[in-house]
Design a protein around this motif. Sequence first.
Motif, mmCIF file in Angstrom:
data_model
loop_
_atom_site.group_PDB
_atom_site.id
_atom_site.type_symbol
_atom_site.label_atom_id
_atom_site.label_comp_id
_atom_site.label_asym_id
_atom_site.label_seq_id
_atom_site.Cartn_x
_atom_site.Cartn_y
_atom_site.Cartn_z
ATOM 1 N N ASP A 176 0.898 -1.342 0.049
ATOM 2 C CA ASP A 176 -0.115 0.132 -0.006
ATOM 3 C C ASP A 176 1.044 1.206 0.031
ATOM 4 N N ASN A 219 -4.027 -2.421 15.094
ATOM 5 C CA ASN A 219 -5.384 -2.695 15.367
ATOM 6 C C ASN A 219 -5.883 -2.315 16.786
ATOM 7 N N ASP A 220 -7.136 -2.770 17.186
ATOM 8 C CA ASP A 220 -7.523 -2.145 18.411
ATOM 9 C C ASP A 220 -6.576 -2.786 19.599
ATOM 10 N N SER A 237 -1.131 3.328 7.059
ATOM 11 C CA SER A 237 -1.858 2.550 6.486
ATOM 12 C C SER A 237 -2.949 1.823 7.674
ATOM 13 N N SER A 238 -4.200 1.476 7.167
ATOM 14 C CA SER A 238 -5.183 1.128 8.040
ATOM 15 C C SER A 238 -4.798 -0.440 8.538
ATOM 16 N N GLY A 239 -3.740 -0.854 7.957
ATOM 17 C CA GLY A 239 -3.485 -2.337 8.198
ATOM 18 C C GLY A 239 -2.205 -2.157 9.205
ATOM 19 N N LYS A 259 1.242 4.764 12.281
ATOM 20 C CA LYS A 259 -0.105 4.317 11.884
ATOM 21 C C LYS A 259 -1.012 5.088 10.976
#
Length: 327
Positions: free
Chosen positions: A203, A261-262, A256-258, A253
């Motif tokens: 990405d 994570n939470d 990319s959204s990947g 962070k």
Amino acid sequence: MIITRSPLRISLGGGGTDLPSYYREHGGFLVAGALDKYVYLTLHRTFVPDLIVKYSKMERVASAAQVEHPIIREAFKLLEMSGTSLELTSMADIPGGTGLGSSGSFTTALLKVLHTANKNLVSPTELAEQACHIEIDKLGEPIGKQDQYIAAIGGITAFTFHKDGRVEYRPCKISEETLFNLEDNLLLFFTGYSRSASAILKDQNEKSKQNDQAMLDNLHFTKDLGYQSLAALESGNLEEFARLMDVHWQRKKARSSGMSNDRINEWYDYAMAHGALGGKLIGAGGGGFLMFYAHSKTKLRHAMREKGLQEVRFRFDFEGTKVVAQN
């Protein structure tokens, strides 16, 4: 029998600016450190004509050209070796896909063992460039040059990636006291997640090629953080270095959204509330290891243990890729 080893690594500032899609246009800079955690390759002659290869699975083939593992196949091809009557085995202190640059370490250790079998003298720079050639040029992986170079060279090293592809490097001028404090107060915790760096870096790679302004601004800022991190390390200001790690992570962070994570965000926030001055996820993101600079090591260790995260203790490696046994 020949045994080689190559160190895994952590990025200490500027990570992500070593991808060709970025440095060919803007130049890259980062600081990386080699760890005393290794990938090992063993090679020995056998009494059967086949090439036997053992990694996470086993292959037995008539020649190296038939090997499924792409890096092994390309390394034999590069050195013009058929692979007949050889057995090659790989082992690692820490599994792949955990953000510590294992692919670059594997490739440099592999090339070193094959060069040694051929009685070739090869410099760390040559070793790193050949590893980059295999992974980036031949296999088309959307990765940078950091992993191969720091694995081959070792130490805590500053790298400049020039637009023409040249890589300059120098050891960071860190005092002995700063080095000991860094080793004592940098803590690594395994998140339990492993992932492919290629999928996440793809990405970033595509956006850089498309001159996506938000991505380029992020990477320009990250490169500047690399210079600031080097200055903090060389002046012995480790509290400033820790603060920069936190800034780096917040920017990382956003790439990319990947990247996170939470659960990773929850662990990070918990660590910052329980003894960490700064930290970030090591590698491309999405899993692997969280690294923190600790204000209170004991408090942080207890907090991360409560969350079920396993610590991996380490020192820095200053030898790089090397032959550890030969007879």
